[in-house]
Scaffold this motif. Structure first.
Motif, PDB file in Angstrom:
ATOM      1  N   UNK A   1       0.835  -1.203   0.000  1.00  0.00           N
ATOM      2  CA  UNK A   1       0.000   0.000   0.000  1.00  0.00           C
ATOM      3  C   UNK A   1       0.868   1.251   0.000  1.00  0.00           C
ATOM      4  N   UNK A   2       1.994   1.189   0.693  1.00  0.00           N
ATOM      5  CA  UNK A   2       2.901   2.331   0.723  1.00  0.00           C
ATOM      6  C   UNK A   2       3.430   2.644  -0.672  1.00  0.00           C
ATOM      7  N   UNK A   3       3.787   1.603  -1.413  1.00  0.00           N
ATOM      8  CA  UNK A   3       4.290   1.808  -2.775  1.00  0.00           C
ATOM      9  C   UNK A   3       3.199   2.358  -3.685  1.00  0.00           C
ATOM     10  N   UNK A   4       1.965   1.921  -3.456  1.00  0.00           N
ATOM     11  CA  UNK A   4       0.842   2.373  -4.274  1.00  0.00           C
ATOM     12  C   UNK A   4       0.653   3.884  -4.163  1.00  0.00           C
ATOM     13  N   UNK A   5       1.007   4.435  -3.023  1.00  0.00           N
ATOM     14  CA  UNK A   5       0.828   5.871  -2.792  1.00  0.00           C
ATOM     15  C   UNK A   5       1.783   6.726  -3.623  1.00  0.00           C
ATOM     16  N   UNK A   6       2.709   6.082  -4.337  1.00  0.00           N
ATOM     17  CA  UNK A   6       3.610   6.814  -5.225  1.00  0.00           C
ATOM     18  C   UNK A   6       2.898   7.304  -6.487  1.00  0.00           C
ATOM     19  N   UNK A   7       1.727   6.762  -6.766  1.00  0.00           N
ATOM     20  CA  UNK A   7       0.999   7.148  -7.972  1.00  0.00           C
ATOM     21  C   UNK A   7       0.479   8.565  -7.801  1.00  0.00           C
TER      22      UNK A   7
ATOM     23  N   UNK B   1      -8.239   2.007  -4.339  1.00  0.00           N
ATOM     24  CA  UNK B   1      -8.721   3.388  -4.483  1.00  0.00           C
ATOM     25  C   UNK B   1      -8.297   4.258  -3.301  1.00  0.00           C
ATOM     26  N   UNK B   2      -8.421   3.742  -2.100  1.00  0.00           N
ATOM     27  CA  UNK B   2      -8.140   4.533  -0.901  1.00  0.00           C
ATOM     28  C   UNK B   2      -6.664   4.898  -0.760  1.00  0.00           C
ATOM     29  N   UNK B   3      -5.778   4.165  -1.405  1.00  0.00           N
ATOM     30  CA  UNK B   3      -4.353   4.388  -1.231  1.00  0.00           C
ATOM     31  C   UNK B   3      -3.676   5.054  -2.420  1.00  0.00           C
ATOM     32  N   UNK B   4      -4.464   5.553  -3.338  1.00  0.00           N
ATOM     33  CA  UNK B   4      -3.931   6.378  -4.424  1.00  0.00           C
ATOM     34  C   UNK B   4      -4.357   7.817  -4.135  1.00  0.00           C
ATOM     35  N   UNK B   5      -3.422   8.748  -4.040  1.00  0.00           N
ATOM     36  CA  UNK B   5      -3.750  10.105  -3.588  1.00  0.00           C
ATOM     37  C   UNK B   5      -4.842  10.806  -4.380  1.00  0.00           C
TER      38      UNK B   5
END
Length: 274
Positions: free
Chosen positions: A203-209, A232-236
């Protein structure tokens, strides 16, 4: 008599022209639109339709360009639609024994470079949805906006509906007793193992998007609904669309609605709701 023959020939000509216009485009096997690119040690087959802003379409596991037969005609009216066969799938053969989603994401970035395209909109379905996410993570400058449908972050029963996961588990256990000898058997097994052991995205890596993202799932998708919501919740900067009365193949079962909603997402301003 000659006049009658001339009229008959003209009518036959019009009939031939009408037939040729109604003949379906052979997506995935269209010499007029397809060519091979030398991409990172293998030849990637790709077809291009239409003109305009680039739109990259990425198919699912074991699939090919034909996955987008109901989507290409719509989007090619206003985009330059780029539809490749992924590594070791379709016409893009690759006999090496390793395969990963990260590898494929890098392939697609290299394809855009080979086509002299700085950045593109992206639609990904299933494995292609995973590839779309990873492309935006690993090559953020290459993705303008993405729409990902039926993607998962990891391969266990918390991401995949338990009944479908049990079926895959049984197939994997059965595969341990088999010997794969022909190139096709080995390739098919490699493609199967890709989804059994991968992806592994935190999930942390997903937040790089950073690009605006539309995360899509069917209300009875192979991917668990809660898992799609988690993506969805972890993409800014993301929207979520759960398609009612839809299985995994949202872009096929609800093609008209899918095409319109994704196009609207690509063209309208993105709003962050507080």
């Amino acid at each position: 008599m000659k006049k009658r023959l001339l009229i008959l020939c003209i009518l036959q000509l019009f009939a031939v022209l009408a037939f040729s216009q109604d003949k379906p485009i052979p997506y995935g096997n269209n010499p007029a639109a397809g060519k091979y690119y030398d991409i990172r040690g293998f030849k990637m087959y790709c077809e291009v339709y239409g003109t305009g802003k680039p739109l990259l379409m990425l198919h699912g596991n074991g699939g090919d360009i034909t996955a987008f037969t109901k989507n290409i005609p719509y989007f090619s009216k206003k985009y330059m639609v780029i539809v490749p066969d992924s590594r070791a799938q379709g016409k893009s053969t690759d006999d090496r024994d390793s395969l990963s989603f990260e590898m494929m994401a890098d392939d697609f970035a290299a394809l855009l470079n080979a086509m002299h395209i700085d950045s593109s909109y992206v639609i990904g379905w299933s494995d292609g949805g995973i590839n779309a996410l990873l492309l935006a993570m690993r090559h953020p400058d290459k993705v303008i906006r993405l729409a990902s449908t039926g993607a998962n972050l990891w391969p266990d029963s918390t991401a995949i509906n338990p009944r479908d996961w049990i079926g895959e588990r049984d197939d994997y256990n059965a595969s341990l007793k088999k010997t794969y000898t022909t190139p096709q058997e080995k390739n098919d097994h490699k493609i199967f193992l890709l989804d059994w052991f991968q992806p592994n995205i935190s999930l942390l890596a997903l937040r790089k998007i950073k690009c605006p993202s539309l995360i899509i799932g069917g209300d009875h998708d192979v991917i668990a609904l809660q898992h799609t919501v988690l993506i969805y919740q972890n993409i800014p900067h993301a929207y979520l669309w759960i398609v009612p009365n839809s299985p995994h193949s949202t872009l096929k079962e609800h093609a008209d609605e899918f095409n319109k909603q994704v196009d609207d997402f690509f063209t309208r301003p993105f709003h962050i709701w507080n």
